[in-house]
Write an enzyme that holds these catalytic residues in place. Structure first.
Site, PDB file in Angstrom:
ATOM      1  NE  ARG A  92      -3.567   0.400   2.429  1.00 38.44           N
ATOM      2  CZ  ARG A  92      -4.091   0.773   3.758  1.00 38.44           C
ATOM      3  NH1 ARG A  92      -4.116   0.033   4.552  1.00 38.44           N
ATOM      4  NH2 ARG A  92      -4.927   2.088   3.737  1.00 38.44           N
ATOM      5  CD  GLN A 123     -12.106   9.920   9.052  1.00 33.95           C
ATOM      6  OE1 GLN A 123     -12.455   8.896   9.620  1.00 33.95           O
ATOM      7  NE2 GLN A 123     -12.718  10.730   8.346  1.00 33.95           N
ATOM      8  CG  ASN A 124      -7.605  10.336   4.094  1.00 34.88           C
ATOM      9  OD1 ASN A 124      -8.371   9.419   4.545  1.00 34.88           O
ATOM     10  ND2 ASN A 124      -7.694  11.316   3.142  1.00 34.88           N
ATOM     11  CG  HIS A 141      -7.495   6.945  11.550  1.00 33.20           C
ATOM     12  ND1 HIS A 141      -8.717   6.744  10.521  1.00 33.20           N
ATOM     13  CD2 HIS A 141      -8.085   7.153  12.891  1.00 33.20           C
ATOM     14  CE1 HIS A 141      -9.810   6.753  11.300  1.00 33.20           C
ATOM     15  NE2 HIS A 141      -9.443   6.932  12.457  1.00 33.20           N
ATOM     16  N   GLY A 207     -15.530  13.819   1.961  1.00 38.46           N
ATOM     17  CA  GLY A 207     -15.162  12.459   1.398  1.00 38.46           C
ATOM     18  C   GLY A 207     -14.787  11.360   2.694  1.00 38.46           C
ATOM     19  CB  THR A 208     -15.292  11.034   6.050  1.00 35.10           C
ATOM     20  OG1 THR A 208     -15.354   9.862   6.960  1.00 35.10           O
ATOM     21  CG2 THR A 208     -15.783  12.261   6.528  1.00 35.10           C
ATOM     22  CB  SER A 209     -18.316   6.531   5.479  1.00 33.50           C
ATOM     23  OG  SER A 209     -17.434   5.926   6.151  1.00 33.50           O
ATOM     24  CD  GLU A 235     -22.401   6.783  -1.559  1.00 35.35           C
ATOM     25  OE1 GLU A 235     -22.825   6.269  -2.942  1.00 35.35           O
ATOM     26  OE2 GLU A 235     -22.260   5.928  -0.764  1.00 35.35           O
ATOM     27  CB  ALA A 251     -13.276  15.928  -2.717  1.00 26.86           C
TER      28      ALA A 251
END
Ligand code: OAD
Length: 266
Positions: A92, A123-124, A141, A207-209, A235, A251
């Site tokens: 990754r 959070q990225n 994170h 861009g975060t749920s 969404e 975004a």
């Protein structure tokens, strides 16, 4: 194949125009609110890096659709198979290094330069905000480019990724300095994020749920302390119903427009 009449076509076109007008109006309001904000918080999630070619976690092509988090992103997983976990993060990390920040990351750099008391909470772990040039960042994170030892969290400088986790001077294995499931978030970062959120005037979620807590609680805290809440997402998310403005879209496309419009007022 069904035929679409001219009339239907024109009707569809009109609806699209109306939706665009509505979105543009909202973008204008968002830009103005930001321009006059004395304290601004931006919370980003994986969606902000989507246009850089990095998958999100929970969308249909997301990372957690392909891999099981309990097998790769927990302390137990690392203890059971450190090599497997290490290699997964190595792949990754090396893939993310090849990616570039996108216009959303750069728009946030610009916003930071324009506004007083600006804080970016992310959070990225992909390091793209730093690479773009953002300075005031709270990484909730962790960061895939930072390392520490498994037992005592001693910091570690990694020169290059190998096939196996290196060993710390204390004898413990080295791991990426990211937050795994079941682990607490870094205390100082968490306290800073909550304290600053309570004080902000505008809170922008991108861009975060917002399903992962405690990061996902921040928009609720902002709202409780009377901040103006703006969301950019392709969404609706968990927090959409409490937002003051919801900007539906990518975004990387919408954020530069918001910043451009806030510039008019500065
Ligand atoms: P998710 O995958 O849960 O959510 C990504 C969000 O981005 C969704 O709401 C999408 O609709 C939205 N999105 C996708 N593409 C977009 C785009 N181009 N522009 C704007 N929005 C877009 O990712 P996060 O909310 O970041 O934690 O996930 C939170 C945490 O869960 C991550 O930090 C990670 C994960 O498990 C750890 O690994 C500890």
């Amino acid at each position: 194949m069904e035929e679409i009449s001219d009339k239907e076509c024109r009707g569809g076109g009109r609806l699209k125009d109306e939706q665009n007008d509505e979105l543009n109006k909202l973008i204008e309001i968002a830009g103005e609110r930001l321009a006059f904000s004395g304290r601004t918080i931006v919370l980003t999630g994986a969606g902000v890096s989507k246009e850089s070619g990095i998958p999100t976690f929970r969308d249909t092509d997301g990372i957690w659709q392909k891999y099981k988090p309990e097998e790769l992103a927990t302390r137990e997983a690392f203890m059971a198979n450190p090599t497997r976990v290490w290699k997964w993060y190595r792949d990754r990390a090396l893939s993310v290094r090849e990616k570039k920040p996108n216009p959303a990351h750069y728009a946030l750099v610009e916003l930071e330069a324009l506004l007083p008391h600006f804080l970016l909470i992310t959070q990225n772990i992909d390091n793209l905000h730093r690479r773009a040039g953002s300075k005031e960042i709270v990484e909730l994170h962790g960061n895939i480019e930072r390392f520490k030892c498994f037992e005592h969290s001693h910091p570690y400088e990694l020169s290059s990724w190998g096939d196996e986790p290196p060993i710390c001077h204390c004898g413990s294995l080295i791991r990426p300095d990211v937050v795994w499931f079941g682990e607490p978030l870094p205390q100082a970062e968490l306290e800073c994020a909550f304290a600053e959120t309570e004080k902000c005037e505008v809170f922008l979620s991108i861009g975060t749920s917002a399903v992962v807590k405690p990061a996902g609680l921040l928009p609720y805290i902002a709202k409780r302390y009377s901040a103006f809440l703006i969301e950019i997402n392709i969404e609706e998310s968990e927090i959409t119903e409490i937002t003051d403005i919801f900007l539906r879209g990518k975004a990387a496309e919408l954020l530069p427009k918001v910043v451009e419009l806030s510039l008019i007022h500065i």
